[in-house]
Write a protein that holds these residues in place. Structure first.
Motif, PDB file in Angstrom:
ATOM      1  N   TYR A   1       0.828  -1.224   0.000  1.00 13.57           N
ATOM      2  CA  TYR A   1       0.000   0.000   0.000  1.00 13.57           C
ATOM      3  C   TYR A   1       0.857   1.267   0.000  1.00 13.57           C
ATOM      4  O   TYR A   1       0.453   2.301  -0.526  1.00 13.57           O
ATOM      5  N   LEU A   2       2.064   1.176   0.547  1.00 14.79           N
ATOM      6  CA  LEU A   2       2.978   2.336   0.425  1.00 14.79           C
ATOM      7  C   LEU A   2       3.347   2.526  -1.045  1.00 14.79           C
ATOM      8  O   LEU A   2       3.423   3.642  -1.555  1.00 14.79           O
ATOM      9  N   CYS A   3       3.499   1.404  -1.754  1.00  8.15           N
ATOM     10  CA  CYS A   3       3.810   1.478  -3.196  1.00  8.15           C
ATOM     11  C   CYS A   3       2.620   2.038  -3.973  1.00  8.15           C
ATOM     12  O   CYS A   3       2.797   2.700  -4.996  1.00  8.15           O
ATOM     13  N   ALA A   4       1.417   1.780  -3.484  1.00  2.00           N
ATOM     14  CA  ALA A   4       0.216   2.320  -4.150  1.00  2.00           C
ATOM     15  C   ALA A   4       0.287   3.846  -4.159  1.00  2.00           C
ATOM     16  O   ALA A   4       0.034   4.493  -5.190  1.00  2.00           O
ATOM     17  N   ALA A   5       0.696   4.433  -3.030  1.00  2.00           N
ATOM     18  CA  ALA A   5       0.814   5.905  -2.968  1.00  2.00           C
ATOM     19  C   ALA A   5       1.957   6.367  -3.858  1.00  2.00           C
ATOM     20  O   ALA A   5       1.860   7.388  -4.550  1.00  2.00           O
TER      21      ALA A   5
ATOM     22  N   THR B   1      12.101  -1.567   6.857  1.00  2.00           N
ATOM     23  CA  THR B   1      13.200  -0.617   6.600  1.00  2.00           C
ATOM     24  C   THR B   1      13.724  -0.704   5.164  1.00  2.00           C
ATOM     25  O   THR B   1      13.913   0.328   4.517  1.00  2.00           O
ATOM     26  N   ALA B   2      13.897  -1.912   4.624  1.00  2.00           N
ATOM     27  CA  ALA B   2      14.447  -2.023   3.259  1.00  2.00           C
ATOM     28  C   ALA B   2      13.489  -1.397   2.243  1.00  2.00           C
ATOM     29  O   ALA B   2      13.906  -0.718   1.298  1.00  2.00           O
ATOM     30  N   VAL B   3      12.201  -1.599   2.447  1.00  2.00           N
ATOM     31  CA  VAL B   3      11.201  -1.051   1.507  1.00  2.00           C
ATOM     32  C   VAL B   3      11.134   0.469   1.659  1.00  2.00           C
ATOM     33  O   VAL B   3      11.102   1.212   0.666  1.00  2.00           O
ATOM     34  N   ILE B   4      11.169   0.957   2.882  1.00  2.00           N
ATOM     35  CA  ILE B   4      11.128   2.410   3.131  1.00  2.00           C
ATOM     36  C   ILE B   4      12.339   3.078   2.482  1.00  2.00           C
ATOM     37  O   ILE B   4      12.213   4.086   1.775  1.00  2.00           O
ATOM     38  N   ASP B   5      13.507   2.486   2.655  1.00  4.88           N
ATOM     39  CA  ASP B   5      14.729   3.070   2.042  1.00  4.88           C
ATOM     40  C   ASP B   5      14.581   3.173   0.522  1.00  4.88           C
ATOM     41  O   ASP B   5      14.947   4.159  -0.101  1.00  4.88           O
ATOM     42  N   LYS B   6      14.018   2.115  -0.080  1.00  4.01           N
ATOM     43  CA  LYS B   6      13.891   2.080  -1.547  1.00  4.01           C
ATOM     44  C   LYS B   6      12.886   3.136  -2.018  1.00  4.01           C
ATOM     45  O   LYS B   6      13.109   3.806  -3.025  1.00  4.01           O
ATOM     46  N   LEU B   7      11.791   3.286  -1.289  1.00  7.70           N
ATOM     47  CA  LEU B   7      10.786   4.286  -1.708  1.00  7.70           C
ATOM     48  C   LEU B   7      11.345   5.706  -1.540  1.00  7.70           C
ATOM     49  O   LEU B   7      11.079   6.586  -2.353  1.00  7.70           O
ATOM     50  N   ARG B   8      12.187   5.909  -0.540  1.00 10.18           N
ATOM     51  CA  ARG B   8      12.828   7.229  -0.383  1.00 10.18           C
ATOM     52  C   ARG B   8      13.782   7.470  -1.553  1.00 10.18           C
ATOM     53  O   ARG B   8      13.815   8.533  -2.155  1.00 10.18           O
ATOM     54  N   GLU B   9      14.518   6.409  -1.921  1.00 13.76           N
ATOM     55  CA  GLU B   9      15.447   6.505  -3.062  1.00 13.76           C
ATOM     56  C   GLU B   9      14.675   6.850  -4.339  1.00 13.76           C
ATOM     57  O   GLU B   9      15.153   7.574  -5.200  1.00 13.76           O
TER      58      GLU B   9
ATOM     59  N   GLU C   1       8.183  13.899  -9.389  1.00 14.18           N
ATOM     60  CA  GLU C   1       8.420  12.723 -10.243  1.00 14.18           C
ATOM     61  C   GLU C   1       9.178  11.641  -9.467  1.00 14.18           C
ATOM     62  O   GLU C   1       9.842  11.917  -8.471  1.00 14.18           O
ATOM     63  N   LEU C   2       9.029  10.427  -9.948  1.00 15.12           N
ATOM     64  CA  LEU C   2       9.740   9.300  -9.350  1.00 15.12           C
ATOM     65  C   LEU C   2      11.123   9.180  -9.975  1.00 15.12           C
ATOM     66  O   LEU C   2      11.311   9.426 -11.162  1.00 15.12           O
ATOM     67  N   ARG C   3      12.080   8.834  -9.130  1.00 10.40           N
ATOM     68  CA  ARG C   3      13.456   8.656  -9.618  1.00 10.40           C
ATOM     69  C   ARG C   3      13.742   7.161  -9.801  1.00 10.40           C
ATOM     70  O   ARG C   3      13.171   6.322  -9.098  1.00 10.40           O
ATOM     71  N   PRO C   4      14.632   6.810 -10.726  1.00 17.49           N
ATOM     72  CA  PRO C   4      14.949   5.390 -10.919  1.00 17.49           C
ATOM     73  C   PRO C   4      15.767   4.839  -9.743  1.00 17.49           C
ATOM     74  O   PRO C   4      16.340   5.597  -8.971  1.00 17.49           O
ATOM     75  N   PHE C   5      15.807   3.504  -9.630  1.00 22.80           N
ATOM     76  CA  PHE C   5      16.517   2.882  -8.492  1.00 22.80           C
ATOM     77  C   PHE C   5      16.941   1.462  -8.875  1.00 22.80           C
ATOM     78  O   PHE C   5      16.589   0.975  -9.967  1.00 22.80           O
TER      79      PHE C   5
ATOM     80  N   ALA D   1       7.881  -7.271  -7.280  1.00 26.93           N
ATOM     81  CA  ALA D   1       6.898  -6.955  -8.339  1.00 26.93           C
ATOM     82  C   ALA D   1       6.278  -5.584  -8.115  1.00 26.93           C
ATOM     83  O   ALA D   1       6.114  -4.796  -9.062  1.00 26.93           O
ATOM     84  N   GLN D   2       5.967  -5.275  -6.885  1.00 34.04           N
ATOM     85  CA  GLN D   2       5.334  -3.985  -6.570  1.00 34.04           C
ATOM     86  C   GLN D   2       6.287  -2.827  -6.876  1.00 34.04           C
ATOM     87  O   GLN D   2       5.882  -1.800  -7.423  1.00 34.04           O
ATOM     88  N   LEU D   3       7.568  -2.982  -6.558  1.00 30.29           N
ATOM     89  CA  LEU D   3       8.535  -1.906  -6.868  1.00 30.29           C
ATOM     90  C   LEU D   3       8.756  -1.814  -8.375  1.00 30.29           C
ATOM     91  O   LEU D   3       9.021  -0.732  -8.921  1.00 30.29           O
ATOM     92  N   MET D   4       8.600  -2.943  -9.088  1.00 35.73           N
ATOM     93  CA  MET D   4       8.745  -2.861 -10.547  1.00 35.73           C
ATOM     94  C   MET D   4       7.624  -2.002 -11.140  1.00 35.73           C
ATOM     95  O   MET D   4       7.850  -1.203 -12.053  1.00 35.73           O
ATOM     96  N   ALA D   5       6.437  -2.118 -10.551  1.00 38.28           N
ATOM     97  CA  ALA D   5       5.324  -1.287 -11.025  1.00 38.28           C
ATOM     98  C   ALA D   5       5.667   0.187 -10.826  1.00 38.28           C
ATOM     99  O   ALA D   5       5.432   1.021 -11.700  1.00 38.28           O
ATOM    100  N   VAL D   6       6.281   0.508  -9.692  1.00 39.60           N
ATOM    101  CA  VAL D   6       6.684   1.902  -9.430  1.00 39.60           C
ATOM    102  C   VAL D   6       7.741   2.336 -10.442  1.00 39.60           C
ATOM    103  O   VAL D   6       7.661   3.409 -11.034  1.00 39.60           O
ATOM    104  N   ALA D   7       8.700   1.448 -10.709  1.00 37.45           N
ATOM    105  CA  ALA D   7       9.814   1.784 -11.623  1.00 37.45           C
ATOM    106  C   ALA D   7       9.316   2.076 -13.036  1.00 37.45           C
ATOM    107  O   ALA D   7       9.936   2.848 -13.779  1.00 37.45           O
ATOM    108  N   CYS D   8       8.178   1.461 -13.399  1.00 38.75           N
ATOM    109  CA  CYS D   8       7.682   1.620 -14.788  1.00 38.75           C
ATOM    110  C   CYS D   8       7.431   3.084 -15.143  1.00 38.75           C
ATOM    111  O   CYS D   8       7.489   3.457 -16.319  1.00 38.75           O
TER     112      CYS D   8
END
Ligand code: EPZ
Length: 434
Positions: free
Chosen positions: A240-244, A262-270, A289-293, A309-316
Motif C-alpha cells: 500500500y505504500l507502493c500504491a501511494a 526498513t528495506a522497503v522504506i529506504d527504496k521508496l525514499r530513493e 516525479e519518481l526517480r529510478p533505483f 513486483a510492486q517496486l517494478m510497477a513503481v519503476a515503470c
C-alpha cells in the motif's frame, strides 16, 4: 472467477489499516499441532490461505473456529497425519505440517508440493534438517512418508536461509530430546513471530531473528494461557505504500510494524517518496516525479523478494532506468510481460530486469500469475490512463484481505466484478466509485 477493474489517474489520500501477517499466521496455526489443547490466536487475516490451513488442521482432526479477532484451534486429538495433494498443490505452506506431525505424532504423509509459478521450490533443506533430528523419509507416488521414533537434538547447517525450511525444523526441534542448533537460519520477522508463539507454548528458543537458532528441546508443550497476537503484515503494508508511490498522493498505513519495513522504506525514499515513520504507522507521500533505483532481492534483512513486483510497477513510471536482480526465485518476473501490455518498457535477461520509465502507462486487460504479481498489476492500474482489468485475481485473495475496499477507501476508482462482466457493467461499477 472475478476480476478487478481500475480507472487510473487519481492520487490516493487517506489511511489503510493492515491485517496480520499471512506468512506468520500460517506457521503459527500449524505449530498448534505441537501442543495438545485449545489455542486462541488473534489478528489472523481473513485470507484463502488461512481458511485452507484451518481446513487442513480440521482434516488432521483439529477443529477450529475462525474469528478475525480471536480464532480458536483445538489440537487435543490428531486423528489423521496426512496433507493430501489437493491441499498442498494449492498451498505449498502445507508442507509445514511435516515438523509438528513428526515431533508430536511420529509419522506423517505429506504430498510433495510441486513447483509453482515463481519457481521449482524444492524442500530438500526441510527434509535434510528433519532427518538430522532423526526422522526417516520415503518418497512414493508423489508423497513423502515420514517416520520418527522420538527426535533428538542435532546441529544443522542450511545451504540457504530458507524461510519455511527454518520454520519446519524449528518446530520439530522444540520437542526433540536435547539441544539443536540451526546455522544459516532465516531471519525474517515471521520467524521471530513463530519463535515467540512457540515460547508462549513453553518452548526454549534463543537467537530468533539471527542466523543461528538454538533450541533446547522440552518433553511437552501446552497451549498458552493468553491469546497470541500475530504480527502485522509487512508485505501488505509495503504494497500500500507502493500504491501511494505509483498513484501519487499521501497514504498512511496503520497498525503496522515499521521496523520490519526498513528495506522497503529506504527504496521508496530513493525513488523520491517522502516517508514518515511513527510507532505503528508509516506514511508515503509522492507529489513530484519518481526517480529510478536498483533492487537486489535478498533474504531478510535485505530487500524482500515479495516486494519486487510492486517496486517494478513503481519503476515503470520513474524518470529514468531502474534495474532489478531477483536472487531468491528463478522465475519471478511473470508480471513483466503483463506490464509490457500496459506500455511499460522492461527487458528481462535471466535474473536481471531493466525497466526504462515511461511518462505513463495505458490501461489494458492483464493476467495475474501469482500473489505478488497480481498486486503489482492492480498498482499499475492506479497510475495508468484509462481502465485496467486484472483477471484471475484468485491469486490476490491468497494474500490480500479486501484490497478493493482498502484502495477505494483512499480514493481509488476500483471495483471487483465477475470476470465475464461486460463493458457496461465495468463502467457502471467505476462510476459508483467516483
Ligand atoms: C517463504 O517461502 C514465503 N512463503 C514466500 O512468500 C517468500 O517469497 C519466501 O519465503 C522468500 O522470502 C511463506 O512464508 C508461506 P524459501 P519459502 O524456502 O519458504 C530455495 C508470498 O508471496 N529452497 O525461503 O517457500 C527456494 O527454491 C510467498 O507470500 C531450496 O532450494 O521460500 C528458493 O529459491 C511467495 N530448498 C530459496 O531457497 C529448500 O528446501 C528461498 O526459498 C527450500 C528452499
Amino acid at each position: 472467477m472475478d476480476k478487478i477493474v481500475v480507472a487510473g489517474g487519481r492520487p490516493l489520500n487517506g489511511e489503510i489499516q493492515t491485517s496480520g501477517a499471512k506468512n506468520a499466521a500460517l506457521p503459527i496455526l500449524v505449530a498448534t499441532l505441537l501442543a495438545p489443547g485449545e489455542h486462541r490466536i488473534t489478528n489472523l487475516p481473513n485470507l484463502v490461505d488461512i481458511s485452507s490451513t484451518l481446513s487442513l488442521l480440521g482434516r488432521i482432526g483439529c477443529p477450529s473456529l475462525f474469528q478475525a479477532e480471536s480464532t480458536r484451534v483445538d489440537t487435543t486429538r490428531i486423528a489423521f497425519s496426512e496433507a493430501p495433494y489437493d491441499v498442498v498443490r494449492k498451498m505449498r505452506a502445507s508442507v509445514l505440517v511435516l515438523g509438528p506431525l513428526l515431533a508430536r505424532h511420529g509419522a506423517c504423509k505429506v504430498s510433495l508440493p510441486g513447483g509453482c509459478a515463481i519457481g521449482v521450490r524444492p524442500i530438500d533443506q526441510h527434509l535434510k534438517g528433519l532427518e538430522a533430528l532423526g526422522a526417516r523419509f520415503e518418497l512414493s507416488g508423489g508423497y513423502i512418508n515420514g517416520r520418527a521414533d522420538g527426535l533428538r537434538g542435532a546441529e544443522i547447517n542450511l545451504d540457504m536461509p530458507t524461510v519455511t525450511g527454518t520454520e519446519n525444523i524449528l518446530m520439530a526441534a522444540t520437542l526433540a530430546e536435547g539441544t539443536s542448533v540451526i546455522h544459516n537460519a532465516a531471519r525474517e520477522p515471521e520467524i521471530v513471530d513463530l519463535a515467540n508463539f512457540l515460547i508462549s507454548l513453553g518452548a526454549r528458543i534463543e537467537g530468533a531473528g539471527t542466523s543461528t537458532l538454538t533450541i533446547h528441546g522440552v518433553p511437552r508443550l501446552s497451549p498458552a494461557s493468553r491469546p497470541y497476537r500475530v504480527l502485522p503484515d509487512r508485505i501488505e503494508a509495503g504494497t500500500y505504500l507502493c500504491a501511494a508511490a505509483i498513484a501519487g498522493g499521501n497514504v498512511t498505513v496503520t497498525r503496522c510494524e515499521p521496523s520490519t519495513l526498513t528495506a522497503v522504506i529506504d527504496k521508496l525514499r530513493e525513488a523520491g517518496c517522502e516517508i514518515t515513520v511513527d510507532d505503528d504507522r508509516v506514511t508515503c507521500a509522492r507529489t513530484g516525479e519518481l526517480r529510478p533505483f536498483h533492487v537486489d532481492t535478498q533474504p531478510h534483512p535485505g530487500f524482500p523478494t515479495d516486494m519486487q513486483a510492486q517496486l517494478m510497477a513503481v519503476a515503470c513510471i520513474a524518470n529514468g532506468t531502474s534495474t532489478f536482480r531477483e536472487n531468491i526465485f528463478e522465475n519471478r518476473y511473470m508480471h513483466a510481460a503483463e506490464l509490457l501490455r500496459m506500455g511499460a518498457r522492461i527487458d528481462v535477461q535471466g535474473r536481471v530486469a531493466t525497466v526504462r520509465g515511461v511518462p505513463s502507462l495505458t490501461g489494458a486487460s492483464v493476467m495475474a500469475s501469482d500473489l505478488r504479481a497480481s498486486a503489482a498489476l492492480v498498482l499499475s492500474g492506479l497510475a495508468a490512463q484509462g481502465v485496467t482489468q486484472v483477471l484471475r485475481i484468485y491469486h490476490l485473495d491468497r494474500g490480500y484481505e479486501d484490497m478493493t475496499a482498502r484502495l477505494r477507501g483512499v480514493g481509488a476508482s476500483i471495483a471487483r466484478l465477475a470476470d465475464d462482466a461486460d463493458e457496461q457493467a465495468v463502467q457502471a461499477s467505476l462510476r459508483e466509485t467516483r
